[in-house]
Design an enzyme around this catalytic site. Structure first.
Site, PDB file in Angstrom:
ATOM      1  N   HIS A 155      30.707  14.399 -51.362  1.00  0.00           N
ATOM      2  CA  HIS A 155      29.750  15.350 -51.584  1.00  0.00           C
ATOM      3  C   HIS A 155      30.223  16.514 -50.576  1.00  0.00           C
ATOM      4  CE1 HIS A 155      26.884  12.019 -53.146  1.00  0.00           C
ATOM      5  NE2 HIS A 155      28.059  12.301 -53.723  1.00  0.00           N
ATOM      6  N   GLU A 249      23.362  17.243 -63.998  1.00  0.00           N
ATOM      7  CA  GLU A 249      22.534  18.391 -64.636  1.00  0.00           C
ATOM      8  C   GLU A 249      23.395  19.713 -64.733  1.00  0.00           C
ATOM      9  OE1 GLU A 249      18.624  16.554 -62.051  1.00  0.00           O
ATOM     10  OE2 GLU A 249      19.319  18.894 -61.704  1.00  0.00           O
TER      11      GLU A 249
END
Length: 374
Positions: A155, A249
């Site tokens: 990440h 998303e």
């Protein structure tokens, strides 16, 4: 040994069935592709192509995660010299690259990469700008370095986009510290940042003047945004991000907004456990769309070219997991359809529309491919 094997099988079975059980009610079904195009290889033998952009003369610049910046012209691939040393670990390495909107006048290009600069072991995401002269980066300037360093391999983000007013946005993932970083505006990670083009902080950033806040932050509660693009109609910055197991998303980036991670999520953890029971909460920005199960989105581009009349006005998103390009059909800010493109092409790392109006996709282990309509 037999007991260990049975336990392992039990765990794997649990994960498999929890993934299979992830069903989104009333979802928009994805349509199979209509193959009315051919694929042309522009550059081959690039292990993990990450970012790509074009110089005014049509030359491509492509970052490769291990730390190589390629210049591609007329099918010839050469390495740019003087690229900063990257911290290559897990998902970290040489990441995105974009040109300044006025590149023809000022010559600035911008890059993000995982850097071990600063205190502590490991690395974190850094933003620089530089100029390209005679096949080498020059005048390298450090604009932002996320802290603290960590040896975790996940990440890092990181995409870069400019808005209509010339502000620069870039993303940094939460670096695997999801219960620590994303909701804390005094910490880097799990954020989208906004800077002036010289790296200074805009005076109207949402957290300017708040004690201890990282004033470059524009949004927080993000997990790991690896797609970002300016909507050509509204001028708004759109971003997508990886959910955990389920819950990727698409978001429209709004000043000071909280996108919820990990307080709100549509996904579950990779071992099948619950991260949060909340899917919506007051004060949390809702996505305009989420995927369940995850597609592992990477790269993002709005289609404005007349070369693709059926795609024009819609959004392209790469899928690492399912190895296709997804056409996300839009009506204003609403997702109304989905379709596969380039099915089974491989792990799509990025997608971009070139200045020639063609769509280019970066595929792991292959390189850069050009989509040519029939």
């Amino acid at each position: 040994m037999k007991k260990i094997t049975l336990v392992t099988l039990s765990i794997l079975s649990s994960i498999f069935f929890s993934c299979e059980a992830q069903v989104k009610p009333n979802d928009i079904p994805i349509q199979e592709e209509v193959k009315n195009y051919t694929l042309q290889t522009v550059a081959s033998d690039i292990a993990i192509p990450w970012g790509m952009t074009w110089l005014p003369d049509g030359t491509m610049l492509v970052t490769e995660k291990s730390g190589v910046l390629y210049q591609i012209k007329n099918g010839t691939k050469t390495e740019i010299k003087n690229v900063p040393k990257v911290y290559s670990r897990g998902q970290g390495g040489l990441l995105d690259i974009v040109l300044h909107p006025n590149y023809a006048k000022n010559g600035w290009l911008y890059m993000t990469y995982a850097s071990s600069e600063g205190e502590g072991e490991g690395g974190n995401t850094k933003l620089i700008r530089a100029k390209l002269l005679d096949g080498s980066l020059t005048q390298i300037e450090s604009l932002y370095k996320a802290t603290p360093n960590t040896t975790k391999g996940q990440h890092f983000g990181s995409r870069i986009a400019f808005d209509t007013d010339g502000y620069l946005y870039f993303s940094v993932g939460e670096r695997g510290n999801h219960f620590v970083n994303p909701q804390d505006i005094k910490r880097d990670g799990g954020k989208i940042y906004r800077l002036n083009d010289d790296g200074t902080i805009p005076k109207d950033n949402p957290f300017v003047g708040q004690a201890g806040a990282k004033e470059a932050i524009y949004t927080f509660g993000n997990r790991n945004p690896q797609g970002m693009a300016k909507n050509p109609i509204t001028g708004a910055i759109w971003a997508h991000e990886h959910g955990p197991q389920g819950g990727d998303e698409i978001n429209i980036i709004k000043k000071g907004a909280n996108y919820g991670w990990p307080v709100v999520t549509y996904g579950i953890d990779y071992d099948g456990t619950t991260i949060s029971k909340e899917k919506e909460k007051p004060g949390i920005e809702k996505p305009i769309y989420y995927w369940l199960p995850s597609i592992a989105p990477s790269g993002m581009a709005f289609v404005t070219s007349d070369r693709y009349p059926d795609w024009k006005g819609h959004l392209l998103v790469g899928s690492l997991k399912f190895q296709y390009l997804e056409l996300v059909k839009l009506k204003s800010d609403e997702v109304i359809g989905r379709q596969k493109i380039a099915t089974d092409i491989g792990r799509v790392r990025n997608v971009a529309q070139g200045p020639d109006g063609y769509i280019y996709i970066a595929v792991e282990g292959k390189g850069i491919l050009k989509i040519i309509p029939n």
